[in-house]
Write an enzyme that holds these catalytic residues in place. Structure first.
Site, PDB file in Angstrom:
ATOM      1  CG  ASP A 117       1.231  -3.996   5.368  1.00  0.00           C
ATOM      2  OD1 ASP A 117       0.900  -3.179   4.474  1.00  0.00           O
ATOM      3  OD2 ASP A 117       0.793  -5.152   5.402  1.00  0.00           O
ATOM      4  CE  LYS A 122       4.264  -2.874  10.221  1.00  0.00           C
ATOM      5  NZ  LYS A 122       4.162  -4.341  10.258  1.00  0.00           N
TER       6      LYS A 122
END
Ligand code: SF4
Length: 214
Positions: free
Chosen positions: A142, A124
């Site tokens: 997220d 991420k």
């Protein structure tokens, strides 16, 4: 389980996100890739607002990977102590700076696999850095992107990585803007608690709004 969106609905969701957030950009403050990486690492489990309060003093005192690798760990902790998980984050920031100096000549690598080898940097974080720095055609999942994807029936996957794969397959292009759009949409409209369904431009396509009716 939420019903899956149809192909037609997916196209409309994509179009509406791009229309509503065509100029969307990150709310993190930074002026180069090194600062950007630090801000993203600090933002895990922490708000962008909080990170933006912390980073000016940190960037001023340690403006380069070279200076951060030599910084006393306790001083980094002191500078970021209002951030969640600051002990781990301080250790990772110092170790990241050390590896950037040793392996990459003091420059943040702009390759996803190389980024993921840095301490404290996962898929991420690497994706967000490449999205912001390079406008890369990636999406980073997220908590906001995960929630929004599931409520809209874009993914039923139970991990961020699988959700990222689903979204990448469904949307294909403009992932840079769609990423920013879904983060801001999740942060301000499709909030975890009390989403603003009454003012949502996607409510006619949503698979979950019934759950939030009073
Ligand atoms: S209608 Fe409500 S739950 Fe559905 S996407 Fe919009 S804000 Fe989120």
């Amino acid at each position: 389980m939420v019903k899956k969106a149809t192909k037609k609905e997916i196209n409309e969701i994509k179009t509406l996100f791009l229309e509503h957030y065509k100029d969307a950009k990150t709310e993190l403050n930074y002026s180069n890739d090194f600062e950007l990486l630090i801000a993203i690492m600090l933002s895990a489990q922490c708000t962008d607002k909080r990170v933006n309060l912390i980073t000016p003093a940190l960037f001023k005192k340690y403006p380069t990977p070279q200076s951060l690798q030599d910084a006393p760990l306790e001083d980094i902790k002191e500078l970021i102590k209002t951030c969640s998980f600051f002990n781990n984050k301080a250790t990772n920031l110092k170790a990241m700076a050390q590896m950037v100096c040793e392996k990459f000549d003091g420059k943040i690598p702009l390759d996803r696999e190389e980024l993921k080898n840095l301490p404290g940097v996962g898929q991420k974080t690497a994706n967000v850095l490449l999205i912001e720095s390079q406008g890369a055609n990636f999406i980073a999942v997220d908590t906001h992107v995960f929630r929004v994807s599931h409520r809209l029936g874009l993914s039923n996957s139970n991990t961020p990585l699988k959700t990222e794969e689903d979204l990448t397959k469904l949307f294909k292009d403009n992932l840079f803007t769609l990423h920013q759009a879904m983060v801001l949409f999740g942060r301000y409209i499709c909030k975890a608690i009390n989403p603003k369904c009454h003012e949502c431009f996607l409510s006619h396509l949503c698979k979950s709004k019934i759950s939030f009716k009073a």
